[in-house]
Design an enzyme around this catalytic site. Sequence first.
Site, PDB file in Angstrom:
ATOM      1  N   LYS A   1       0.872  -1.189  -0.031  1.00 38.02           N
ATOM      2  CA  LYS A   1      -0.168  -0.142  -0.108  1.00 38.02           C
ATOM      3  C   LYS A   1       0.932   1.177  -0.009  1.00 38.02           C
ATOM      4  O   LYS A   1       0.701   2.211  -0.688  1.00 38.02           O
ATOM      5  CB  LYS A   1      -0.836   0.142   1.157  1.00 38.02           C
ATOM      6  CG  LYS A   1      -2.163  -1.014   0.931  1.00 38.02           C
ATOM      7  CD  LYS A   1      -3.009  -1.296   2.344  1.00 38.02           C
ATOM      8  CE  LYS A   1      -3.651  -2.512   2.080  1.00 38.02           C
ATOM      9  NZ  LYS A   1      -4.512  -2.924   3.343  1.00 38.02           N
TER      10      LYS A   1
ATOM     11  N   GLN B   1      -4.766  -1.597   9.701  1.00 42.12           N
ATOM     12  CA  GLN B   1      -4.629  -2.665   9.120  1.00 42.12           C
ATOM     13  C   GLN B   1      -5.168  -4.103  10.012  1.00 42.12           C
ATOM     14  O   GLN B   1      -4.914  -4.010  11.116  1.00 42.12           O
ATOM     15  CB  GLN B   1      -3.028  -3.025   8.750  1.00 42.12           C
ATOM     16  CG  GLN B   1      -2.931  -4.553   8.217  1.00 42.12           C
ATOM     17  CD  GLN B   1      -3.469  -4.440   6.511  1.00 42.12           C
ATOM     18  OE1 GLN B   1      -3.425  -3.464   6.122  1.00 42.12           O
ATOM     19  NE2 GLN B   1      -3.960  -5.461   6.186  1.00 42.12           N
TER      20      GLN B   1
ATOM     21  N   ASP C   1     -10.830   2.552   3.915  1.00 39.55           N
ATOM     22  CA  ASP C   1     -11.273   1.168   3.903  1.00 39.55           C
ATOM     23  C   ASP C   1     -13.041   0.912   3.981  1.00 39.55           C
ATOM     24  O   ASP C   1     -13.228  -0.118   3.471  1.00 39.55           O
ATOM     25  CB  ASP C   1     -10.801   0.304   5.263  1.00 39.55           C
ATOM     26  CG  ASP C   1      -9.586  -0.301   4.867  1.00 39.55           C
ATOM     27  OD1 ASP C   1      -9.156  -0.616   3.579  1.00 39.55           O
ATOM     28  OD2 ASP C   1      -8.741  -0.537   5.810  1.00 39.55           O
TER      29      ASP C   1
END
Length: 291
Positions: free
Chosen positions: A52, A96, A119
């Site tokens: 990422k 994460q 997200d």
Amino acid sequence: MTLLDGKKTSNDIKDEIALEVQAMKERGEKVPHLAAVLVGEDGASLTYVGSKVRACERVGFESTLVKMPASTSEEELLAKVKELNENDAIDGYIVQLPLPKHIDEQKVLLAVDSEKDVDGFHPENFGKMALDMPAFIPATPYGIMELLDRYDVDTQGKNTVVIGRSHIVGRPMSILMSRKGNPGNSTVTLTHSRTQNIEEFTKEADIIISALGVPEFLKADMVKEGVTVIDVGITRVPDESHPKGYVIKGDVDFENVSAKASFITPVPGGVGPMTIAMLLKNTLLARKVRQ
Ligand code: NAP
């Protein structure tokens, strides 16, 4: 059979984003800034977060990696989340997953500012998505919709079977495919581990989206001719003959299912790279909204 090439498509998307960022720079505007919070040393998570951050560099975004030890307390992580919410330089960020067991994941996701939730895991974004309102859509389902769109896969009135009902893939996928629109307008069946005789559903499906994490679960005798297959699964299967000691397997017996399919995603090189591209797209959107 047409291969739905996520690697190529994600590179196209990154090129499009890079052009937009270049134009932002030329206008003297702030470029998008994505932060990623990583708690602990989980190998797969380290790989994902690394990809990422590299993707941000590739398109000209600023990025910040916040690494915290596995011993981080819930309070410390919530304090970091608050700090990121209040930091005006950060347009969007991700925490994460998975988090260490002693931290309540839901509590952390709820604490993320929904306007920075690139997200798309915050209930506010999930609810807006379900109600057809503008929202951050979770990157993996969003990437699948983009692949279907760019390859002109006809979803209108089709029979779509989703395997797996997780909050990050299967459940949002079932909502997106049933929404009014294109892609969408499908008749959706959401299956899971309690579904009886799953092959009775998959055999009738025009489109199968498999997100269960069981290597080569979907076999050729479970699908009909001409099916479109999206394989979300990524499982590390131990393999001593490989330098890394494992190989990556999808949920689909690709060799045999692809012989019957009209469209299919490979693993790797299908849904995986799309997920990162769509995270970048959400971050670009976050910057535009904040501007
Ligand atoms: P998850 O949270 O573990 O959920 C798995 C789902 O599959 C559950 O709903 C489970 O049912 C269902 N399931 C398990 N065994 C089944 C069976 N034998 N038959 C039917 N359904 C079954 O998984 P996830 O987070 O959605 O991830 C799924 C896979 O996608 C994993 O391999 C993951 O690594 C991969 N993934 C890939 C990406 C990407 O970027 N490509 C992103 C996210 C995830 P129950 O609800 O009844 O337990």
